[in-house]
Design a protein around this motif. Structure first.
Motif, mmCIF file in Angstrom:
data_model
loop_
_atom_site.group_PDB
_atom_site.id
_atom_site.type_symbol
_atom_site.label_atom_id
_atom_site.label_comp_id
_atom_site.label_asym_id
_atom_site.label_seq_id
_atom_site.Cartn_x
_atom_site.Cartn_y
_atom_site.Cartn_z
ATOM 1 N N LEU B 89 -54.513 -81.569 14.396
ATOM 2 C CA LEU B 89 -54.015 -80.267 14.830
ATOM 3 C C LEU B 89 -55.136 -79.437 15.449
ATOM 4 O O LEU B 89 -54.916 -78.664 16.374
ATOM 5 C CB LEU B 89 -53.378 -79.526 13.652
ATOM 6 C CG LEU B 89 -52.001 -80.054 13.249
ATOM 7 C CD1 LEU B 89 -51.536 -79.421 11.952
ATOM 8 C CD2 LEU B 89 -50.988 -79.794 14.357
ATOM 9 N N GLU B 146 -44.455 -72.668 15.581
ATOM 10 C CA GLU B 146 -45.543 -71.711 15.425
ATOM 11 C C GLU B 146 -46.125 -71.379 16.805
ATOM 12 O O GLU B 146 -46.151 -72.222 17.705
ATOM 13 C CB GLU B 146 -46.651 -72.311 14.559
ATOM 14 C CG GLU B 146 -46.347 -72.331 13.101
ATOM 15 C CD GLU B 146 -45.692 -73.650 12.697
ATOM 16 O OE1 GLU B 146 -45.453 -74.467 13.604
ATOM 17 O OE2 GLU B 146 -45.397 -73.835 11.501
ATOM 18 N N LEU B 188 -50.947 -71.669 12.647
ATOM 19 C CA LEU B 188 -50.575 -72.863 11.892
ATOM 20 C C LEU B 188 -50.727 -72.628 10.392
ATOM 21 O O LEU B 188 -49.873 -73.019 9.599
ATOM 22 C CB LEU B 188 -51.472 -74.034 12.297
ATOM 23 C CG LEU B 188 -51.091 -74.728 13.593
ATOM 24 C CD1 LEU B 188 -52.158 -75.714 13.992
ATOM 25 C CD2 LEU B 188 -49.742 -75.424 13.434
ATOM 26 N N HIS B 191 -48.100 -69.905 9.396
ATOM 27 C CA HIS B 191 -46.780 -70.058 10.019
ATOM 28 C C HIS B 191 -46.329 -68.846 10.818
ATOM 29 O O HIS B 191 -45.195 -68.386 10.667
ATOM 30 C CB HIS B 191 -45.728 -70.400 8.956
ATOM 31 C CG HIS B 191 -46.030 -71.673 8.253
ATOM 32 N ND1 HIS B 191 -45.894 -72.914 8.842
ATOM 33 C CD2 HIS B 191 -46.522 -71.919 7.012
ATOM 34 C CE1 HIS B 191 -46.275 -73.852 7.989
ATOM 35 N NE2 HIS B 191 -46.679 -73.283 6.867
#
Lengths: 197, 197, 197
Positions: B89, B146, B188, B191
């Motif tokens: 990510l 998100e 992330l 959220h």
């Protein structure tokens, strides 16, 4: 020879487009548009990516008539088409291989490097089918069935390799064409697939 | 620095593409194609929209090898990738921000007006992911999860704003980059989302 | 007159895009992007296909603000929009016809042959809606509902035919516009459709 194969190719691809659109309950116009896109979409994406303007079909209105006509005719004889499915798969295979070789040619004439030439061949070969499946809202068939896109890749690589050996242009073309067609037909006959994950 | 971030970016995006394609049972070829499209599709759409020919990757065959290679390797180590999801990510966030800044740069060099420059940044940032989701026949993730596309927008706006203050180019770049990365990671972590309707 | 119709058109199309995106739970950004794409996507595809760079909206940043603004406002008054559905369908019909005529004009100015001019008109008319439906992951509405794409085709043909008779340009425009609008409204009123298969 490539021109004849090209005409067979766009006709066959227009028919696959029309059949897919017909199965999704599209109307006459939807069938025509998807036939057109399936047949000429691969070359269009290639021309745009390579900056090759004007896009090929805008200079050949007869291709528009041919593909739309083939799409609409398919709908008239849809039962016959299902009976002739074997013939149909052969035409589609001719299409795939012819598109790939033409795409490579265009890439070379514009002076792109070999790997881009191969990409140009593959894109011409498979993007018509991808656009058809996108508009019919289904997963692109060419990416998860019997060898299809991979045939396009191998034909493009073979074509470039044979050219290196300085053979006669027609022989190179004919050899790549035959090998590609044979490979695709074998893949269909014995259900050859690439591994999935 | 931007070049390094760009290489990380296309590698990470190719991996997200490969993962999505693998989940949809695509074959080796499908995985490669979608890895390539996810990584280089945003820049391609930008170049075509801005009339910036030849399209970037056609002049850099090494990007083709890198993205296809990254896609295929991902499939080999798919379990490892799932374990490293956090790292993944972060790489993806680096990709988003780097793509956006590069897109803005290209737009500016072509002399477009600021709002088009911002659009060029966003398009470079998010269209790879949109093309991936289209080909995998799912709703574009970047538009309803998100903060993602919005990070791209904010980075582009910040970048243009900082330039106005006539700071050193590298500082502007570094500041926009850091803020964007931080914003995406925070979104992330907690959220953060945009409202839906 | 065509400019006014164009502004109405992109506003109405942005609203249909926003409504579709809203129904798919897209966030604020998704709604804006799809509003923008629905309104300006048809013209963008046309400009790219015809090699008409720079793409129209990159020279008119005000269109970006207008479409994104219209999309976001739609979300604020979404209940009102549902009540005004009749008005909305009229605006959308104006959009379809205006886009088609503008597309034909662009094609003619670039010197393309008549059949390509007709294609340019249709593409401008319907591709915004097709892109909207692709991104919302649904079957393109314009290809299987009440006469829509076919209205675009007929308007384009009529427009070219009337020009041949050397009437005054404004009269040709007005006549094509009225016939197209009437045809679309009738199709909606009496549920005229093309046959499917």
């Amino acid at each position: 020879m490539l021109t004849l194969a090209y005409l067979i190719a766009i006709t066959a691809e227009a028919m696959t487009g029309a059949l897919a659109a017909g199965r999704r309950n599209m109307d006459l116009f939807g069938v025509s548009l998807i036939a057109f896109l399936t047949a000429l979409g691969g070359g269009t994406v290639r021309d745009i990516l390579l900056g090759n303007f004007p896009v090929n079909w805008t200079q050949h209105p007869e291709y528009i008539y041919l593909t739309v006509g083939a799409g609409l005719s398919t709908m008239l004889v849809v039962k016959l088409v299902h009976k002739l499915q074997q013939l149909f798969l052969v035409l589609d295979a001719i299409g795939l291989v012819a598109f790939t070789l033409i795409g490579c040619n265009v890439g070379q004439q514009l002076g792109y490097s070999p790997v881009v030439v191969v990409m140009a061949g593959i894109i011409t070969g498979i993007f018509g089918g991808i656009l058809r499946d996108l508009l019919c809202n289904r997963r692109p068939e060419v990416l998860h069935r019997e060898l299809y896109a991979s045939v396009s890749l191998l034909v493009a690589l073979l074509y470039l390799q044979l050219q290196q050996w300085q053979l006669d242009g027609d022989i190179v073309l004919l050899a790549s064409f035959s090998v590609g067609l044979l490979l695709r037909m074998s893949a269909l006959r014995w259900h050859w697939r690439l591994p999935t994950f």
